[in-house]
Design a protein around this motif. Structure first.
Motif, PDB file in Angstrom:
ATOM      1  N   MET A 158      -7.969 -26.378 -16.835  1.00 12.76           N
ATOM      2  CA  MET A 158      -6.714 -26.791 -16.651  1.00 12.76           C
ATOM      3  C   MET A 158      -6.209 -25.715 -15.573  1.00 12.76           C
ATOM      4  N   HIS A 159      -5.497 -26.349 -14.447  1.00 14.50           N
ATOM      5  CA  HIS A 159      -4.954 -25.165 -13.373  1.00 14.50           C
ATOM      6  C   HIS A 159      -3.736 -25.560 -12.845  1.00 14.50           C
ATOM      7  N   ALA A 160      -3.012 -24.688 -12.318  1.00 17.55           N
ATOM      8  CA  ALA A 160      -1.596 -24.918 -11.589  1.00 17.55           C
ATOM      9  C   ALA A 160      -1.858 -24.582 -10.206  1.00 17.55           C
ATOM     10  N   ASN A 161      -1.216 -25.275  -9.351  1.00 17.97           N
ATOM     11  CA  ASN A 161      -1.276 -24.840  -7.923  1.00 17.97           C
ATOM     12  C   ASN A 161      -0.511 -23.749  -7.647  1.00 17.97           C
ATOM     13  N   LEU A 162      -0.865 -22.701  -6.692  1.00 17.32           N
ATOM     14  CA  LEU A 162      -0.309 -21.650  -6.501  1.00 17.32           C
ATOM     15  C   LEU A 162       0.092 -21.288  -5.073  1.00 17.32           C
ATOM     16  N   LEU A 163      -0.622 -21.642  -4.117  1.00 20.26           N
ATOM     17  CA  LEU A 163      -0.410 -21.181  -2.744  1.00 20.26           C
ATOM     18  C   LEU A 163      -0.974 -22.271  -1.767  1.00 20.26           C
ATOM     19  N   GLN A 164      -0.395 -22.755  -0.886  1.00 21.24           N
ATOM     20  CA  GLN A 164      -1.290 -23.501   0.042  1.00 21.24           C
ATOM     21  C   GLN A 164      -1.106 -23.106   1.443  1.00 21.24           C
ATOM     22  N   LYS A 165      -2.226 -22.921   2.208  1.00 22.62           N
ATOM     23  CA  LYS A 165      -2.346 -22.378   3.413  1.00 22.62           C
ATOM     24  C   LYS A 165      -3.200 -23.419   4.215  1.00 22.62           C
ATOM     25  N   GLY A 166      -2.433 -24.230   5.299  1.00 24.22           N
ATOM     26  CA  GLY A 166      -3.249 -25.076   6.081  1.00 24.22           C
ATOM     27  C   GLY A 166      -3.778 -25.980   5.000  1.00 24.22           C
ATOM     28  N   ASP A 167      -5.141 -26.420   5.116  1.00 24.57           N
ATOM     29  CA  ASP A 167      -6.023 -27.187   4.242  1.00 24.57           C
ATOM     30  C   ASP A 167      -6.512 -26.352   3.085  1.00 24.57           C
ATOM     31  N   LEU A 168      -6.245 -25.203   3.040  1.00 23.79           N
ATOM     32  CA  LEU A 168      -6.641 -24.468   1.590  1.00 23.79           C
ATOM     33  C   LEU A 168      -5.722 -24.525   0.732  1.00 23.79           C
ATOM     34  N   GLN A 169      -6.115 -25.001  -0.508  1.00 21.44           N
ATOM     35  CA  GLN A 169      -5.103 -24.998  -1.754  1.00 21.44           C
ATOM     36  C   GLN A 169      -5.708 -23.771  -2.459  1.00 21.44           C
ATOM     37  N   LEU A 170      -4.841 -22.774  -3.058  1.00 21.09           N
ATOM     38  CA  LEU A 170      -5.163 -21.907  -4.180  1.00 21.09           C
ATOM     39  C   LEU A 170      -4.576 -22.394  -5.476  1.00 21.09           C
ATOM     40  N   VAL A 171      -5.226 -22.297  -6.725  1.00 22.49           N
ATOM     41  CA  VAL A 171      -4.713 -22.854  -7.849  1.00 22.49           C
ATOM     42  C   VAL A 171      -4.979 -21.687  -8.807  1.00 22.49           C
ATOM     43  N   THR A 172      -4.458 -21.398  -9.958  1.00 17.24           N
ATOM     44  CA  THR A 172      -4.825 -20.283 -10.923  1.00 17.24           C
ATOM     45  C   THR A 172      -5.178 -20.991 -12.232  1.00 17.24           C
ATOM     46  N   CYS A 173      -6.185 -20.628 -12.822  1.00 23.25           N
ATOM     47  CA  CYS A 173      -6.492 -21.003 -14.266  1.00 23.25           C
ATOM     48  C   CYS A 173      -5.427 -21.022 -15.340  1.00 23.25           C
ATOM     49  N   LYS A 174      -5.077 -21.792 -15.974  1.00 23.88           N
ATOM     50  CA  LYS A 174      -3.866 -21.713 -17.257  1.00 23.88           C
ATOM     51  C   LYS A 174      -4.543 -20.831 -18.351  1.00 23.88           C
ATOM     52  N   VAL A 175      -5.897 -20.620 -18.505  1.00 25.49           N
ATOM     53  CA  VAL A 175      -6.382 -20.003 -19.611  1.00 25.49           C
ATOM     54  C   VAL A 175      -6.854 -18.612 -19.208  1.00 25.49           C
ATOM     55  N   CYS A 176      -7.370 -18.562 -18.131  1.00 23.12           N
ATOM     56  CA  CYS A 176      -7.920 -17.183 -17.652  1.00 23.12           C
ATOM     57  C   CYS A 176      -7.261 -16.323 -16.513  1.00 23.12           C
ATOM     58  N   SER A 177      -6.344 -17.103 -15.981  1.00 25.62           N
ATOM     59  CA  SER A 177      -5.565 -16.752 -14.889  1.00 25.62           C
ATOM     60  C   SER A 177      -6.391 -16.373 -13.709  1.00 25.62           C
ATOM     61  N   MET A 178      -7.556 -16.862 -13.435  1.00 31.28           N
ATOM     62  CA  MET A 178      -8.457 -16.611 -12.198  1.00 31.28           C
ATOM     63  C   MET A 178      -8.055 -17.510 -11.225  1.00 31.28           C
ATOM     64  N   VAL A 179      -7.889 -17.116 -10.022  1.00 24.79           N
ATOM     65  CA  VAL A 179      -7.208 -17.721  -8.860  1.00 24.79           C
ATOM     66  C   VAL A 179      -8.517 -18.170  -7.851  1.00 24.79           C
ATOM     67  N   TYR A 180      -8.557 -19.486  -7.602  1.00 22.48           N
ATOM     68  CA  TYR A 180      -9.624 -19.961  -6.584  1.00 22.48           C
ATOM     69  C   TYR A 180      -9.165 -20.978  -6.008  1.00 22.48           C
ATOM     70  N   ALA A 181     -10.026 -21.263  -4.879  1.00 21.15           N
ATOM     71  CA  ALA A 181      -9.862 -22.646  -4.102  1.00 21.15           C
ATOM     72  C   ALA A 181     -10.158 -23.878  -4.598  1.00 21.15           C
ATOM     73  N   ASN A 182      -9.365 -25.010  -4.374  1.00 18.44           N
ATOM     74  CA  ASN A 182      -9.756 -26.200  -5.155  1.00 18.44           C
ATOM     75  C   ASN A 182      -8.917 -27.174  -4.308  1.00 18.44           C
ATOM     76  N   PRO A 183      -9.810 -28.183  -3.459  1.00 19.29           N
ATOM     77  CA  PRO A 183     -11.470 -28.266  -3.696  1.00 19.29           C
ATOM     78  C   PRO A 183     -12.092 -27.177  -2.734  1.00 19.29           C
ATOM     79  N   ILE A 184     -13.490 -26.992  -2.713  1.00 17.14           N
ATOM     80  CA  ILE A 184     -14.158 -26.216  -2.144  1.00 17.14           C
ATOM     81  C   ILE A 184     -15.106 -26.872  -1.241  1.00 17.14           C
TER      82      ILE A 184
END
Length: 325
Positions: free
Chosen positions: A1-27
């Protein structure tokens, strides 16, 4: 499970609700295949400004200082070696101490590395055939943030390291002062960066690999010019040409003897930011655990018949603080 964190153009960053890792979704699929980096090579990695900066002696001064302190000799594999600048400097300064090899999937960058005398393997690290060779050090300088599956790379690292071998990792710091001030305007929030680490999420990733243990954690690098330039922007992306031009300008400042007092002042600021975990990058060093009698027998012996040491003793946490400068 993740939550949206930041949008930059077409790049969407999300954060994992379990481990707090931030990553791009989709890739983008091209990031995993290497096609993306082949296309980026000419405008950025092979631009004259970028190459001049990468091959300048000051470019890897922090990384080389840490590396030399922990690994004095042996076989070195640089994963994601790109144009080969780190290995070229390692060979130029300490060539007699190391046997170097780089691996990457970006063809044009590897062509340049070979032109500079850097031995390369044109395969993905995950599938490369090293023909039974093991390494005393594996380096990932600004690489893990590009990888959709960084855990697999750490597992492969454990399998190709000699017993006691070292893995050096440097990634951008998502908790840095620059990120806190700039957010989406920060130039290193990029489509090709699919992972955004903090010190805690990077350490958690490393500790999930049973074959490796953490022996050093730190933070380094600070470039106020990036903050000043990016603060002037609103939502316009920084072009590859602008990024390369600033790298060249920063390198020029570092090489200018008249600016040494400013360089010392910035080093002091960097040390403070590193202590607060606000510097631009996170650095972590891992060591392979366990014993392997078969490979220990292959090590050279000293004059008294004892196994020659491969590494200098790892410094204590207090001693390693000086490498953040």
């Amino acid at each position: 499970m993740h939550a949206n964190l930041l949008q930059k153009g077409d790049l969407q960053l999300v954060t994992c609700k379990v481990c707090s890792m931030v990553y791009a979704n989709p890739i983008d699929e091209g990031l995993a295949s290497g096609q993306f980096y082949d296309q980026l090579a000419t405008p950025f990695y092979l631009s004259p400004n970028k190459l001049e900066s990468d091959y300048a002696p000051v470019r890897f001064e922090r990384e080389l200082k840490l590396f030399r302190n922990l690994c004095r000799r042996g076989r070195v594999l640089d994963v994601g070696c790109s144009t080969g600048a780190f290995l070229a400097q390692l060979q130029r300064r300490f060539g007699k101490d190391y046997e170097a090899l780089g691996t990457d999937v970006a063809g044009p960058a590897l062509d340049y590395a070979e032109s500079k005398g850097v031995p390369v393997l044109r395969e993905s690290f995950l599938t490369a055939d090293f023909k039974g060779r093991r390494f005393d050090a594996v380096t990932f300088w600004a690489v893990l943030e590009h990888l959709p599956n960084p855990q697999a790379f750490l597992s492969r690292t454990a399998s190709v390291l000699e017993p006691g071998g070292l893995c050096f990792i440097l990634v951008p710091n998502f908790q840095s002062l620059a990120v806190r001030l700039l957010r989406s305007r920060y130039r290193y929030i990029l489509p090709q960066h699919v992972n955004y680490f903090t010190s805690s999420t990077l350490a958690r990733l490393a500790k999930r690999e049973p074959g490796l243990r953490v022996i050093y954690e730190g933070s380094s690098h600070f470039n106020p010019l990036v903050i000043l330039q990016d603060l002037k922007r609103r939502k316009q992306p920084v072009s590859d040409e602008e990024r390369a031009e600033l790298l060249k300008r920063t390198t020029g400042y570092k090489n200018n003897p008249a600016l040494k007092p400013i360089k010392w002042a910035l080093a002091a600021v960097e040390a403070v930011l590193a202590g607060l975990n606000l510097a631009d990058n996170i650095v972590i060093v891992l060591q392979k655990t366990g014993n392997d009698a078969e490979h220990e027998m292959d090590r050279p012996t000293s004059g008294d018949g004892q196994l020659a040491p491969r590494f200098e003793p790892a410094p204590s946490q207090e001693k390693t603080r000086k490498f953040r400068k």
